[in-house]
Design a protein around this motif. Sequence first.
Motif, PDB file in Angstrom:
ATOM      1  N   LEU A 297      -3.049   4.634  -2.530  1.00  0.00           N
ATOM      2  CA  LEU A 297      -3.415   6.039  -2.345  1.00  0.00           C
ATOM      3  C   LEU A 297      -4.915   6.218  -2.148  1.00  0.00           C
ATOM      4  O   LEU A 297      -5.364   7.289  -1.730  1.00  0.00           O
ATOM      5  CB  LEU A 297      -2.964   6.867  -3.551  1.00  0.00           C
ATOM      6  CG  LEU A 297      -1.469   6.873  -3.878  1.00  0.00           C
ATOM      7  CD1 LEU A 297      -1.211   7.665  -5.149  1.00  0.00           C
ATOM      8  CD2 LEU A 297      -0.663   7.434  -2.712  1.00  0.00           C
ATOM      9  N   HIS A 298      -5.677   5.175  -2.472  1.00  0.00           N
ATOM     10  CA  HIS A 298      -7.132   5.313  -2.499  1.00  0.00           C
ATOM     11  C   HIS A 298      -7.863   4.352  -1.562  1.00  0.00           C
ATOM     12  O   HIS A 298      -9.087   4.436  -1.450  1.00  0.00           O
ATOM     13  CB  HIS A 298      -7.632   5.095  -3.932  1.00  0.00           C
ATOM     14  CG  HIS A 298      -6.951   5.970  -4.941  1.00  0.00           C
ATOM     15  ND1 HIS A 298      -7.302   7.281  -5.126  1.00  0.00           N
ATOM     16  CD2 HIS A 298      -5.916   5.719  -5.798  1.00  0.00           C
ATOM     17  CE1 HIS A 298      -6.520   7.810  -6.064  1.00  0.00           C
ATOM     18  NE2 HIS A 298      -5.680   6.889  -6.480  1.00  0.00           N
ATOM     19  N   ASP A 299      -7.140   3.464  -0.906  1.00  0.00           N
ATOM     20  CA  ASP A 299      -7.789   2.461  -0.071  1.00  0.00           C
ATOM     21  C   ASP A 299      -6.930   2.188   1.169  1.00  0.00           C
ATOM     22  O   ASP A 299      -5.728   1.894   1.046  1.00  0.00           O
ATOM     23  CB  ASP A 299      -7.985   1.167  -0.873  1.00  0.00           C
ATOM     24  CG  ASP A 299      -8.698   0.097  -0.079  1.00  0.00           C
ATOM     25  OD1 ASP A 299      -9.938   0.167   0.032  1.00  0.00           O
ATOM     26  OD2 ASP A 299      -8.011  -0.799   0.449  1.00  0.00           O
ATOM     27  N   ASP A 300      -7.543   2.277   2.343  1.00  0.00           N
ATOM     28  CA  ASP A 300      -6.802   2.093   3.596  1.00  0.00           C
ATOM     29  C   ASP A 300      -6.198   0.698   3.717  1.00  0.00           C
ATOM     30  O   ASP A 300      -5.064   0.535   4.174  1.00  0.00           O
ATOM     31  CB  ASP A 300      -7.724   2.352   4.792  1.00  0.00           C
ATOM     32  CG  ASP A 300      -7.972   3.832   5.034  1.00  0.00           C
ATOM     33  OD1 ASP A 300      -7.122   4.645   4.620  1.00  0.00           O
ATOM     34  OD2 ASP A 300      -9.013   4.175   5.625  1.00  0.00           O
ATOM     35  N   ALA A 301      -6.954  -0.320   3.314  1.00  0.00           N
ATOM     36  CA  ALA A 301      -6.455  -1.691   3.446  1.00  0.00           C
ATOM     37  C   ALA A 301      -5.255  -1.919   2.523  1.00  0.00           C
ATOM     38  O   ALA A 301      -4.286  -2.597   2.894  1.00  0.00           O
ATOM     39  CB  ALA A 301      -7.564  -2.687   3.132  1.00  0.00           C
TER      40      ALA A 301
ATOM     41  N   LEU B  74      -0.814  10.479   9.309  1.00  0.00           N
ATOM     42  CA  LEU B  74      -0.604  10.920   7.935  1.00  0.00           C
ATOM     43  C   LEU B  74      -1.718  10.374   7.052  1.00  0.00           C
ATOM     44  O   LEU B  74      -2.131   9.219   7.189  1.00  0.00           O
ATOM     45  CB  LEU B  74       0.744  10.428   7.406  1.00  0.00           C
ATOM     46  CG  LEU B  74       2.001  11.100   7.966  1.00  0.00           C
ATOM     47  CD1 LEU B  74       3.241  10.384   7.444  1.00  0.00           C
ATOM     48  CD2 LEU B  74       2.051  12.581   7.601  1.00  0.00           C
ATOM     49  N   GLU B  75      -2.199  11.204   6.138  1.00  0.00           N
ATOM     50  CA  GLU B  75      -3.132  10.719   5.137  1.00  0.00           C
ATOM     51  C   GLU B  75      -2.422   9.704   4.237  1.00  0.00           C
ATOM     52  O   GLU B  75      -1.191   9.732   4.089  1.00  0.00           O
ATOM     53  CB  GLU B  75      -3.657  11.884   4.290  1.00  0.00           C
ATOM     54  CG  GLU B  75      -4.860  12.593   4.882  1.00  0.00           C
ATOM     55  CD  GLU B  75      -6.086  11.689   4.856  1.00  0.00           C
ATOM     56  OE1 GLU B  75      -6.537  11.304   3.776  1.00  0.00           O
ATOM     57  OE2 GLU B  75      -6.579  11.371   5.956  1.00  0.00           O
TER      58      GLU B  75
ATOM     59  N   ARG C  16       3.829   6.957  10.964  1.00  0.00           N
ATOM     60  CA  ARG C  16       2.715   7.578  10.228  1.00  0.00           C
ATOM     61  C   ARG C  16       1.576   7.978  11.167  1.00  0.00           C
ATOM     62  O   ARG C  16       0.446   8.131  10.739  1.00  0.00           O
ATOM     63  CB  ARG C  16       2.225   6.664   9.098  1.00  0.00           C
ATOM     64  CG  ARG C  16       3.325   6.385   8.058  1.00  0.00           C
ATOM     65  CD  ARG C  16       2.804   5.654   6.850  1.00  0.00           C
ATOM     66  NE  ARG C  16       1.815   6.411   6.098  1.00  0.00           N
ATOM     67  CZ  ARG C  16       2.097   7.373   5.215  1.00  0.00           C
ATOM     68  NH1 ARG C  16       3.355   7.725   4.985  1.00  0.00           N
ATOM     69  NH2 ARG C  16       1.126   7.993   4.564  1.00  0.00           N
ATOM     70  N   MET C  17       1.888   8.188  12.417  1.00  0.00           N
ATOM     71  CA  MET C  17       0.904   8.652  13.392  1.00  0.00           C
ATOM     72  C   MET C  17       1.614   9.170  14.630  1.00  0.00           C
ATOM     73  O   MET C  17       2.774   8.828  14.882  1.00  0.00           O
ATOM     74  CB  MET C  17      -0.070   7.528  13.782  1.00  0.00           C
ATOM     75  CG  MET C  17       0.579   6.233  14.238  1.00  0.00           C
ATOM     76  SD  MET C  17       1.195   6.202  15.937  1.00  0.00           S
ATOM     77  CE  MET C  17      -0.333   6.115  16.845  1.00  0.00           C
TER      78      MET C  17
ATOM     79  N   GLY D 143      -4.969  19.100   4.469  1.00  0.00           N
ATOM     80  CA  GLY D 143      -5.453  17.759   4.141  1.00  0.00           C
ATOM     81  C   GLY D 143      -4.378  16.700   4.157  1.00  0.00           C
ATOM     82  O   GLY D 143      -4.594  15.581   3.699  1.00  0.00           O
ATOM     83  N   TRP D 144      -3.201  17.032   4.709  1.00  0.00           N
ATOM     84  CA  TRP D 144      -2.089  16.079   4.743  1.00  0.00           C
ATOM     85  C   TRP D 144      -2.178  15.149   5.955  1.00  0.00           C
ATOM     86  O   TRP D 144      -1.547  14.093   5.972  1.00  0.00           O
ATOM     87  CB  TRP D 144      -0.751  16.820   4.784  1.00  0.00           C
ATOM     88  CG  TRP D 144      -0.480  17.635   3.556  1.00  0.00           C
ATOM     89  CD1 TRP D 144      -1.275  17.748   2.442  1.00  0.00           C
ATOM     90  CD2 TRP D 144       0.658  18.468   3.323  1.00  0.00           C
ATOM     91  NE1 TRP D 144      -0.703  18.593   1.532  1.00  0.00           N
ATOM     92  CE2 TRP D 144       0.490  19.051   2.034  1.00  0.00           C
ATOM     93  CE3 TRP D 144       1.786  18.784   4.053  1.00  0.00           C
ATOM     94  CZ2 TRP D 144       1.420  19.930   1.478  1.00  0.00           C
ATOM     95  CZ3 TRP D 144       2.725  19.661   3.510  1.00  0.00           C
ATOM     96  CH2 TRP D 144       2.537  20.223   2.236  1.00  0.00           C
TER      97      TRP D 144
END
Length: 374
Positions: free
Chosen positions: A91-95, A305-306, A342-343, A367-368
């Motif tokens: 939830l906090h890091d893209d990788a 998507l975030e 997700r895109m 912000g979603w």
Amino acid sequence: MKKLTLLGNITPAEFLRDYWHKKPLLIRQAIPDFKPLLSRDELFALVKSEDVESRLITHTGKQWEMESGPFEAVPPLTQKNWTLLVQGVNLHDDAADALMRQFSFIPNTRLDDLMISYATETGGVGAHFDSYDVFLLQAHGHRRWRISAQEDLSLVDGVPLKILKNFQPEEEFILAPGDMLYLPPQYAHEGTAMDECMTYSIGFRAPSYQELGEAFLESMIDTIDLPGRYADPDLKPSNQPAEISKTMLTRISSEINKVRFTSEDIALFLGEYLSEPKSNVFFEAPPALSRAKFLQQAKKRGVKLERKSQMLYRDPYIFINGTSFEVESDDLGILAVLANERMISAEKISFASDDVIDALHTWFTDGWLSWLEA
């Protein structure tokens, strides 16, 4: 389906047929030359946040202690026998999110989160079992795993962790960076750090039927419609005034039994329930952007998507972050692309209906969503 190095050069179909829910699988170099996605210092910085779920576990002799974060500081690195568990790192890091998405051969309705376990030498959380499937990917250092198919899952009393009382290991493995171990639900296991190590756990959601039943009934409160009020115009005198009469019981049972739930009711509940963000998830709204300017940018850049967004669908409904929408079949097609991949590319957005653009603009404002192309 092609064979995956991630699964030891078998296909997802073979893995699901032969191992999922059935037996462990040790995969050497599931991700060759794997390196930690977050450094030790970045991980320690993460647990200072109240938005991050974390636990600190220490073990001395037979004494176990557990604290919940956030943590301004962790024990000295020279101190043995402690473990830091950091939940939902995806939830906090893209990788971390991208790594978890490599397991998308399992439906998103089951995929839960990526947890990082950091441990100093001899650190661990004791022999235990999980109620869900888990992939244990070694990211740094070495960890010894001992596992068992034992049926005795009784627990030690009086400790803050669910420690198995009578652990009888049957197999033992030492995992190096890039190695991975899959374990089905309720498979006893114990992991011990051989040196400073980090293990990534990709866990899967397995809610109990009791939990689902309670949540479903709560969700249906506003939809139940039982008109009328209890009445007994045919009431007879009673010489036992404290007894609930058979007539009353029969009449009320008949009315309550009129409540019926359909498969559509359950589908709506599941979509909203399974896409609902966890309680520690918050979205940051971007600077305000008009619909016209949003559309202009979306046609150039596309949207995604975030990390924290969860999106599902079941014809004719779309579910995103605990909300549901009924959509036309053409609109469902493009929104299903967003849910699955997700895109949505800039090219596909050019063919989206006004209703879809309205939805995307709202979700972006909340912000979603964010831009696909920076």
